[in-house]
Design an enzyme around this catalytic site. Sequence first.
Site, PDB file in Angstrom:
ATOM      1  N   ARG A   1     -14.017 -13.545  -1.459  1.00 41.03           N
ATOM      2  CA  ARG A   1     -13.201 -14.273  -0.469  1.00 41.03           C
ATOM      3  C   ARG A   1     -14.045 -15.061   0.532  1.00 41.03           C
ATOM      4  NH1 ARG A   1      -8.194  -9.891   0.084  1.00 41.03           N
ATOM      5  NH2 ARG A   1      -7.150 -10.640  -1.795  1.00 41.03           N
TER       6      ARG A   1
ATOM      7  N   SER B   1       0.837  -1.214   0.000  1.00 39.98           N
ATOM      8  CA  SER B   1       0.000   0.000   0.000  1.00 39.98           C
ATOM      9  C   SER B   1       0.866   1.257   0.000  1.00 39.98           C
ATOM     10  CB  SER B   1      -0.899   0.031   1.234  1.00 39.98           C
ATOM     11  OG  SER B   1      -1.922  -0.903   1.115  1.00 39.98           O
TER      12      SER B   1
ATOM     13  N   ASP C   1      -7.432  -7.351   4.680  1.00 39.22           N
ATOM     14  CA  ASP C   1      -6.589  -8.229   3.850  1.00 39.22           C
ATOM     15  C   ASP C   1      -6.116  -9.473   4.604  1.00 39.22           C
ATOM     16  OD1 ASP C   1      -6.906  -6.509   1.755  1.00 39.22           O
ATOM     17  OD2 ASP C   1      -4.993  -5.492   2.032  1.00 39.22           O
TER      18      ASP C   1
ATOM     19  N   GLN D   1      -8.869   2.872  -0.574  1.00 40.77           N
ATOM     20  CA  GLN D   1      -8.646   3.160  -1.994  1.00 40.77           C
ATOM     21  C   GLN D   1      -9.515   4.335  -2.430  1.00 40.77           C
ATOM     22  OE1 GLN D   1      -9.296  -0.559  -4.024  1.00 40.77           O
ATOM     23  NE2 GLN D   1      -7.335  -1.412  -3.341  1.00 40.77           N
TER      24      GLN D   1
ATOM     25  N   ARG E   1      -4.111 -13.847  -1.945  1.00 38.15           N
ATOM     26  CA  ARG E   1      -4.223 -14.065  -0.489  1.00 38.15           C
ATOM     27  C   ARG E   1      -4.924 -15.383  -0.158  1.00 38.15           C
ATOM     28  NH1 ARG E   1      -1.810  -9.450   1.179  1.00 38.15           N
ATOM     29  NH2 ARG E   1      -2.410  -7.556   0.100  1.00 38.15           N
TER      30      ARG E   1
ATOM     31  N   LYS F   1     -13.230  -8.385  -3.338  1.00 36.81           N
ATOM     32  CA  LYS F   1     -11.774  -8.341  -3.445  1.00 36.81           C
ATOM     33  C   LYS F   1     -11.335  -9.083  -4.718  1.00 36.81           C
ATOM     34  CE  LYS F   1     -11.137  -5.807   0.047  1.00 36.81           C
ATOM     35  NZ  LYS F   1     -10.621  -4.463  -0.163  1.00 36.81           N
TER      36      LYS F   1
ATOM     37  N   ARG G   1       1.548   4.356  -3.061  1.00 38.81           N
ATOM     38  CA  ARG G   1       1.412   5.785  -2.748  1.00 38.81           C
ATOM     39  C   ARG G   1       2.729   6.522  -2.956  1.00 38.81           C
ATOM     40  NH1 ARG G   1      -2.302   2.692  -0.545  1.00 38.81           N
ATOM     41  NH2 ARG G   1      -4.258   3.556   0.280  1.00 38.81           N
TER      42      ARG G   1
END
Length: 416
Positions: free
Chosen positions: A334, A14, A303, A156, A376, A330, A18
């Site tokens: 999930r 993340s 997450d 986001q 993930r 996601k 950025r």
Amino acid sequence: MPIRGVINVPGDKSISHRALLISSLIPGENHISNLSTALDVDNTLKCLNYIGINSYTSKNEIIIKGSTFKCPSKPLNCGNSGTTIRLLSGLLGGLNIPAKLIGDESLSSRPMYRIIDPLASMGINISCDNGLSPIRISKSDKILDLNYKMNIPSAQVKSALLLAGVCSNRKITINEKYQSRNHTEIMLENIGHNIIIQDNRISFNPSNRQIENIHIDIPGDISSASFFIGAACMIPNSDIRINNILINDTRMGFIKVLKKMGAGVILHNKRNINGEQVGDIQVYYKPLYGVNIDEKDIPSIIDELPIIAIVATQAEGMTIISGAEELRYKESDRIKAITTNLKRMGVKVIDKKDGLMIEGPSILNKADIKSYDDHRIAMAFVIAGISSGNYNQIDNADCINSSFPQFTSLLKKIIK
Ligand code: S3P
């Protein structure tokens, strides 16, 4: 087999997105060290290169030469990365640069009205197809200030709006119900932008301040580390230490949940780097107990829920996860992916519209795992296999590269 040893993991994904995007806005050379090796982050970098931003690597750093944007002549491919497509839309919309943003099959099925609606209400000319990408941005006549109440907790969305404000020099005020990860506001404030935070309200106020070139050192990714941390909690005799890791409070929900379950966790060497909290984490095995996780806990563990579900299979009693409907949007659905695969391993699990109920402790049988091409999910079920001593067969384990290409090599180092 216990998990033991001392490791470092690559830079936080993340923060890496950025750092690249914010560097691209600052004229001259901006230095980033320990950038994430995730394919998702590489997609952000490639998109920036494609819109005129040059970069090169030197020693352990990537150098971004900012503020040389040009209009792309082809669609920008964001691959599998939701953060790339959403944050880049905010940035390009704010800069008033026409572009088309596309993604892979998974990204093309994820919801986009959540950024389109607020960006359009700022006067940005942005649209998508029935709420899905491709996203199209064309020239706007006038971009306006925005005061926005978010009904979905999403870093986001928050970040796309803040970047749109920074790029168009408009005032942005955002109200969140529950705080989502706050790396954008930390980074913007740390480099000199005027950010005001009051409870769950974040404001960006335009100013004429000169922003100096960035030097950012990115701490290790706590979400990548969470798979090893989860394994150490579940497997008797385990004790690992992960050094130089992000311990920002908005990302520490996983550690809080594990502690509540009874896990052994100690934080060492807490420090502040570029406005972010960093430390070393030691995790060791202790018996675990089921817990209740509800809506307010979800943004800080969003997450980590796949690995939390695996840990819950080894905890005494029921773990109930509620208020987690966002999991359905996601890289895969999930809730469905976790339920299907846990059932294949023989776990008693019930899926709810907004979460899961998992009964533990459970014997985990070897199974063929369907990753749904979701990194993930794949990593969580590799760990489930290892914790039971039966290695699972995972379809398309390559999807792990979206976030953590070193996952397998680091795992091999710590399995004893
Ligand atoms: C991210 C925010 C979260 C998270 C994603 C990365 C970010 O998504 O799930 O992996 O870097 O801002 P949402 O903003 O959709 O909650």
